[in-house]
Design an enzyme around this catalytic site. Structure first.
Site, short mmCIF file in Angstrom:
data_model
loop_
_atom_site.label_atom_id
_atom_site.label_comp_id
_atom_site.label_asym_id
_atom_site.label_seq_id
_atom_site.Cartn_x
_atom_site.Cartn_y
_atom_site.Cartn_z
N ASP A 107 7.79 22.94 -25.10
CA ASP A 107 7.66 21.54 -24.66
C ASP A 107 8.70 21.33 -23.56
O ASP A 107 9.38 22.26 -23.16
CB ASP A 107 7.92 20.57 -25.83
CG ASP A 107 7.27 19.20 -25.59
OD1 ASP A 107 7.43 18.65 -24.48
OD2 ASP A 107 6.59 18.68 -26.49
N ARG A 120 1.65 0.45 15.33
CA ARG A 120 1.27 0.36 13.91
C ARG A 120 1.66 -1.01 13.38
O ARG A 120 2.35 -1.77 14.04
CB ARG A 120 1.95 1.48 13.13
CG ARG A 120 3.47 1.35 13.06
CD ARG A 120 4.13 2.62 12.56
NE ARG A 120 4.08 2.72 11.11
CZ ARG A 120 4.94 3.45 10.38
NH1 ARG A 120 5.90 4.14 10.97
NH2 ARG A 120 4.84 3.51 9.06
N TYR A 172 9.42 15.31 1.74
CA TYR A 172 9.26 16.67 1.21
C TYR A 172 9.10 16.67 -0.30
O TYR A 172 8.45 17.56 -0.85
CB TYR A 172 10.39 17.58 1.70
CG TYR A 172 10.08 17.98 3.12
CD1 TYR A 172 9.13 18.97 3.36
CD2 TYR A 172 10.59 17.29 4.19
CE1 TYR A 172 8.74 19.28 4.65
CE2 TYR A 172 10.21 17.59 5.48
CZ TYR A 172 9.29 18.58 5.71
OH TYR A 172 8.89 18.87 6.98
N HIS A 228 13.65 11.03 4.51
CA HIS A 228 13.08 12.30 4.92
C HIS A 228 12.97 13.30 3.78
O HIS A 228 11.91 13.88 3.59
CB HIS A 228 13.72 12.91 6.16
CG HIS A 228 12.88 14.06 6.59
ND1 HIS A 228 11.76 13.91 7.36
CD2 HIS A 228 12.90 15.35 6.20
CE1 HIS A 228 11.14 15.07 7.46
NE2 HIS A 228 11.82 15.95 6.77
N SER A 276 -0.20 27.42 -3.84
CA SER A 276 0.18 28.82 -4.06
C SER A 276 -0.35 29.38 -5.38
O SER A 276 -0.36 30.58 -5.58
CB SER A 276 1.70 28.96 -4.04
OG SER A 276 2.22 28.50 -2.83
N HIS A 287 15.29 11.64 12.96
CA HIS A 287 14.11 11.74 13.83
C HIS A 287 13.17 10.56 13.62
O HIS A 287 12.22 10.40 14.36
CB HIS A 287 13.39 13.08 13.67
CG HIS A 287 12.75 13.33 12.35
ND1 HIS A 287 12.59 14.58 11.83
CD2 HIS A 287 12.22 12.49 11.44
CE1 HIS A 287 11.98 14.50 10.66
NE2 HIS A 287 11.74 13.25 10.41
N HIS A 288 13.44 9.75 12.62
CA HIS A 288 12.68 8.51 12.46
C HIS A 288 13.29 7.38 13.27
O HIS A 288 12.81 6.25 13.24
CB HIS A 288 12.65 8.10 10.99
CG HIS A 288 11.94 9.10 10.12
ND1 HIS A 288 10.60 9.05 9.87
CD2 HIS A 288 12.39 10.19 9.47
CE1 HIS A 288 10.25 10.07 9.10
NE2 HIS A 288 11.32 10.78 8.84
N SER A 346 13.26 6.24 -13.45
CA SER A 346 12.22 7.08 -14.03
C SER A 346 12.17 8.44 -13.34
O SER A 346 12.10 9.49 -14.01
CB SER A 346 10.87 6.35 -13.90
OG SER A 346 9.81 7.25 -14.03
N SER A 347 12.23 8.44 -11.99
CA SER A 347 12.15 9.72 -11.27
C SER A 347 13.34 10.61 -11.57
O SER A 347 13.19 11.82 -11.75
CB SER A 347 12.14 9.50 -9.76
OG SER A 347 11.04 8.79 -9.38
N LYS A 352 4.92 29.30 5.45
CA LYS A 352 4.10 29.06 4.26
C LYS A 352 2.62 29.17 4.60
O LYS A 352 1.84 29.82 3.90
CB LYS A 352 4.36 27.66 3.72
CG LYS A 352 5.78 27.47 3.29
CD LYS A 352 5.85 26.52 2.15
CE LYS A 352 6.84 27.01 1.17
NZ LYS A 352 6.43 27.26 -0.13
N THR A 404 7.86 25.88 7.47
CA THR A 404 6.55 25.31 7.13
C THR A 404 5.45 26.24 7.64
O THR A 404 4.46 26.50 6.93
CB THR A 404 6.39 23.91 7.75
OG1 THR A 404 7.57 23.16 7.48
CG2 THR A 404 5.21 23.18 7.16
N HIS A 456 0.84 -1.20 0.00
CA HIS A 456 0.00 0.00 0.00
C HIS A 456 0.88 1.25 0.00
O HIS A 456 0.68 2.16 -0.80
CB HIS A 456 -0.92 -0.02 1.22
CG HIS A 456 -1.52 1.31 1.58
ND1 HIS A 456 -2.50 1.92 0.81
CD2 HIS A 456 -1.26 2.18 2.59
CE1 HIS A 456 -2.82 3.09 1.35
NE2 HIS A 456 -2.07 3.28 2.43
N GLU A 486 12.51 12.55 0.87
CA GLU A 486 11.40 12.00 0.10
C GLU A 486 10.05 12.52 0.58
O GLU A 486 9.18 12.85 -0.22
CB GLU A 486 11.44 10.47 0.17
CG GLU A 486 10.21 9.75 -0.40
CD GLU A 486 10.07 9.87 -1.91
OE1 GLU A 486 11.09 10.12 -2.59
OE2 GLU A 486 8.94 9.71 -2.39
N TRP A 511 7.37 -0.65 4.13
CA TRP A 511 7.86 0.06 2.93
C TRP A 511 9.29 0.53 3.14
O TRP A 511 10.00 0.79 2.17
CB TRP A 511 6.96 1.25 2.58
CG TRP A 511 7.15 2.49 3.41
CD1 TRP A 511 6.62 2.73 4.64
CD2 TRP A 511 7.90 3.66 3.06
NE1 TRP A 511 7.00 3.97 5.08
CE2 TRP A 511 7.78 4.57 4.14
CE3 TRP A 511 8.64 4.05 1.95
CZ2 TRP A 511 8.39 5.83 4.13
CZ3 TRP A 511 9.26 5.30 1.95
CH2 TRP A 511 9.12 6.17 3.04
#
Ligand code: HEM
Ligand code: CU
Ligand code: CU
Lengths: 527, 386
Positions: free
Chosen positions: A107, A451, A258, A254, A269, A303-304, A170-171, A332, A329, A78, A256, A143
């Site tokens: 283009d 979890r 963002y 991390h 915006s 922090h993870h 690809s990315s 914004k 953050t 998932h 990622e 994951w």
């Protein structure tokens, strides 16, 4: 009215090719954008189906439906599908459609690369999903693929790694293309500080991707060699270190998260000023805030990992750095509210989704602030409280921004207005169910529910039942989204070129639907 | 007070009483650290509530007032350096104010010095092993057997009849009240995480590494927790139970169990009393004797994967019933249990089982669970490998 429209008539032979091979060979940024967006929509339902399997099992205590190992592979898949198959491709699709039009370029800079970036994706996901049908099942270690657990699975693990490599390639190619486009294809005279924020946030996101995808590729390749070729990067018995995997993973992971939100900031915006009929407040500070978030995102990864046993000094550093990231953050959010302040607001569907984003993303940001407090995080870590946090930033955050963008730009893509009534129903039904789904997760998490578990004590039963009801409600209300998109492609009230009364930007100067080629001659505004 | 400020006060207060309920909030716990952590949690929560009320208040006010349908005309301002500085600086100060108490608690949490009792906790897929380094007491702690039966897919057992469903074990960790206890965490296979919310103790158990943390329990009672790091199929089924006893009762418990441990060693031949063990391992055991012991060992060590009836889980854990290894050659059967299988969840049991226990469980597998090979594996055969 538009130079692009005039340009179009000179080149009649430049329309799309006929037949289905148009989609296979296309190098047109609009076609490729459409492909990405449709792909993402399909994956959204696949990933959503997996979520519903998870929630169905969690509806009551006791194991009713699935084996715990299959449950684990559902949570793993998932997340992989939603992150790499839904949010990222949708943002790349939007970048493809909108960036050339927003900067007045004809283009993307590298059209063939563009075609390849897209067509890798379906194969990558076929490979990933096919592991569910292989002996031993799909990946079931989460994951994050933490070693040594992820190394325990069947041989299908090799396919998982391979598919992650494909997605990464690809990315990275997509990102290189976006950087090249932004630097080389801008209308003459358009300075960087004149670019719409969506372009800015994507520019920064592309750099993040180019920086961290290779790190992920390295980490998973080490898993691959540990599993199949006898190395022991992460095997303590062979002199390796399982915690090192986590450091490498989160150095990717991390930034990622963002990557999954910065383009959303760009979308919001664009939308809020349009419907507030007032220019974006603090454009420059928005750019600087985005850049500082991107910088800080590289120095908060651990922090993870507050429970893995880092030295005290390390824990302190990562606590302070993480608290710092809420400052830009916050800036914004304040800027968006200041944009709304004393505007002349209307609440069409894109604006509803943007406001939904603003409110619920802020809730997720506030729980992020709570998670940053290390002693408290040691209690929150790996509970449903974290699940609530990241779903608040990702679903009403990233996903809502994509939906807002779809409603906002769809009239430009199809030339037809979408059905406003059903759009609004989609928003309200989704928003109600979404909160029924995710808000109770804060409660059960704080009360002690870990979890990634398929069964739980009776004390958590009520809120889990509520969450499951929310999940099915949210899942099925997405069929409304499909209906509105389908209806809008088929027809509807003709959209004007400007589409929205308060719209500002080059994309609104070309006809609706946007012709196959736009800005073959650069727009005059900036020169 | 204006209506809006009264409403926002009401919102904060009702959030407050809501948050004090145990079923939806973090427990206060029973250690000085857990109380500090709870305090930090509530402090940051209230700060977030205030920020939320302010931010959403302004936003919703604007949405009601500044709408086109009410005739609002858009202003044209779009920049203010002063405002930007203010809303960068104010959050920064709030954060610094928050960071100071957080750092203090963190320092206290990491200070494991001067502990009076040390327990080494080892995570296994999917049980815990506790070893009291001071007294030598050691034992495994498994999920309560009734819960384990009830939680199987389609068991048909109503789980709501159990008081502490999935939160109860056969052997809880017994700890003294009022003494600083140090925990050493490690793992024998994948990463686990040992968590007891009431003690505010959560630490990853990592193979090859030893982590530490501590608790000073102030009230006797039973405190329940869970493994919180995904550790495979039965991650959800390895609870932690801590039983905190007043100091005298704890000492009595230690004394009793130290004796029991010695008696058991003398009895079955494990470690210390080597002479007895040697004699015992060398004698010829009867099939019934081995099968009887093997049944218990199987339930403790093997059933979580290979299942109580030996049927395994298709695609994940092979069946024992009819297995080529378990009904075939002795050497291969002994080897997979003794040395495990690399790259799979099958662990090496060489250090976990005594010679007689291993022989017993092997013999059990060959002659029960639907198998009927009819031979025995003797403890002497295992002893020969050591
Ligand atoms: C105010 C800003 C934020 C702060 C301070 C923050 C802080 C944190 C912290 C400390 C954790 C680790 C919790 C734990 O596992 O114990 C976490 C997890 C997470 N955050 Fe955030 N966060 C913020 C914003 C975001 C945003 C914008 C996103 C993505 C759009 C995000 C996505 C995630 C995800 C996906 C996880 C969980 C990953 C996993 O363990 O699977 N967060 N956050
Ligand atoms: Cu993070
Ligand atoms: Cu575990």
């Amino acid at each position: 009215m538009s130079t692009a429209a005039a340009g179009h008539h000179d080149h009649d032979d430049h329309g799309p090719a006929k037949g289905w091979t148009r989609w296979l060979w296309t190098t047109n940024h609009k076609d490729i954008g459409t492909l990405y967006l449709l792909f993402s929509l399909v994956m959204f339902f696949i990933g959503g189906g997996m979520a519903l399997i998870i929630r169905a099992e969690l509806f009551q205590p006791g194991l009713q439906l699935v084996d715990p190992l299959f449950f684990n592979s559902m949570t793993t898949m998932h997340a992989l599908v939603m992150i790499f198959g839904v949010v990222m491709p949708a943002f790349v699709g939007l970048a493809n459609w909108m960036i050339p039009m927003m900067i007045g370029g004809p283009d993307m800079a590298l059209p063939r690369l563009n075609n390849w970036s897209f067509w890798i994706m379906p194969f990558a996901f076929l490979l990933l999903l096919s592991t569910l049908f292989m002996e031993g099942g799909g990946p079931a270690g989460g994951w994050t693929l933490y070693a040594p657990l992820s190394l325990q699975g069947g041989d299908s693990f090799a396919f998982v790694i391979f598919s992650i490599h494909f997605m990464g390639i690809s990315s990275v190619m997509g990102s290189i293309n976006i950087v090249a486009t932004i630097f080389n294809m801008r209308a003459p005279g358009m300075t960087l500080m004149q670019m719409p924020l969506f372009v800015w946030t994507w520019l920064i996101t592309a750099y993040l991707l180019i920086a961290v995808i290779p790190v992920l590729a390295g980490a998973v390749t080490m898993l691959l060699t540990d599993r199949f070729f006898g190395t022991s990067f992460f095997n303590a018995a062979g002199g390796g270190d399982p915690v090192m995997y986590q450091h490498i993973f989160w150095f990717f992971g991390h930034p990622e998260v963002y990557i999954l939100i910065l383009p959303a900031f760009g979308i919001i915006s664009s939308i809020i000023p349009t419907f507030a009929r007032k220019p974006l407040f603090g454009y420059a500070s928005m750019v600087y805030a985005t850049a500082s978030i991107a910088f800080l995102s590289f120095i908060v990864w651990a922090h993870h990992m507050f429970t893995v046993g880092m030295p005290l000094a390390g824990e302190m550093f990562f606590m302070f750095a993480t608290m710092m990231i809420s400052v830009p953050t916050g800036v914004k959010v304040f800027n968006w509210i200041a944009t709304m302040w004393r505007g002349s607001m209307t609440f069409e569907t894109p604006m509803l989704f943007a406001i939904g984003f603003l409110v619920m993303f802020t809730i997720g940001g506030l729980s992020g602030l709570m998670l940053a407090i290390t002693p408290a995080d040691i209690q929150y870590h790996d509970t449903y409280f974290v699940v609530a946090h990241f779903h608040y930033v990702l679903v009403p955050g990233a996903i809502y921004s994509i939906m807002a963008a779809t409603y906002y730009w769809m009239p430009k893509w199809t030339g037809n207005m979408y059905d406003e009534k059903w759009g609004k129903i989609h928003f309200w039904v989704s928003t109600v169910f979404l909160n029924v789904l995710f808000f109770p997760m804060h409660f059960v998490g704080l009360a002690g529910m870990p979890r990634r578990i398929p069964d739980y004590n009776l004390q958590f039963a009520d809120w889990n039942a509520v969450a499951t009801i929310g999940a099915f409600g949210f899942g099925f209300s997405q069929l409304i989204f499909v209906y509105v998109i389908y209806k809008c492609i088929k027809g509807g009230e003709k959209a004007t070129d400007e589409v929205w009364e308060g719209a500002d930007g080059l994309e609104w100067t070309v006809p609706s639907p946007a012709p196959y080629h736009t800005f073959e001659k650069p727009p005059a505004q900036y020169s | 007070m204006s209506l809006t400020s009264r409403l926002s006060l009401l919102a904060v207060l009702s959030l407050g009483s809501f948050a004090a309920r145990a079923d939806i909030n973090m427990p206060v716990g029973v250690t000085p650290i857990s109380r500090d952590v709870y305090g930090l949690h509530m402090l940051i929560f209230y700060i977030c509530c205030v920020i939320g009320v302010a931010v959403f208040g302004v936003m919703f006010y604007s949405m009601f007032k500044h709408r086109k349908s009410k005739g609002a005309v858009a202003a044209d301002f779009h920049e203010s350096t002063l405002v930007e500085i203010v809303w960068t600086a104010v959050p920064l100060f709030i954060l610094i104010a928050m960071a100071i108490p957080a750092a203090k608690t963190l320092i206290a949490m990491e200070d494991t010095s001067d502990a009076e009792v040390t327990v080494k906790i080892t995570g296994y897929q999917w049980k815990w092993h506790y070893e009291y380094l001071d007294s030598g007491i050691e034992f495994y702690s498994n999920l309560n057997a009734e819960h384990n039966a009830a939680r199987q897919v389609g068991s048909g057992i109503d789980v709501s009849q159990f008081d502490n469903y999935l939160k109860d074990v056969d052997n809880p960790l017994v700890l003294p009240v009022g003494k600083k206890v140090r925990f050493l965490h490690t793992s024998a296979d994948v990463i686990h995480s040992w968590w007891v919310p009431d003690l505010a103790v959560k630490k990853d158990a990592i193979p090859g590494f030893i982590n530490e943390n501590w608790a000073l329990i102030e009230e006797p009672g039973t405190y329940r927790g869970k493994c919180t790091e995904l550790c495979g199929r039965d991650h959800g089924f390895m609870p932690v139970v801590v039983k905190a006893l007043p100091a005298e009762e704890y000492d009595a418990w230690v004394a009793e169990n130290t004796q029991a441990e010695e008696a058991m060693i003398a009895d079955s031949g494990d470690g210390a009393s080597a002479a007895v063990a040697a004699v015992d391992d060398d004698r010829e055991w009867a099939m019934d004797e081995l099968v009887a012991i093997g049944e218990g060992v199987y339930a403790q060590q093997c059933a979580s994967c290979h299942q109580a009836d030996g049927a395994g889980i298709e695609g994940a854990f092979p069946a024992i019933t009819g297995s080529a290894i378990a009904t075939g050659d002795h050497a291969a059967h002994i080897d997979i249990v003794y040395s495990g299988k690399a790259g799979s969840a099958m662990a090496a049991f060489a250090d976990r089982l005594s010679n007689s226990d291993m022989a017993a469980v092997l013999t059990y597998q060959r002659n029960a669970l639907g198998n009927a090979v009819g031979d025995t594996i003797q403890p002497s055969a295992i002893k020969a490998l050591r």
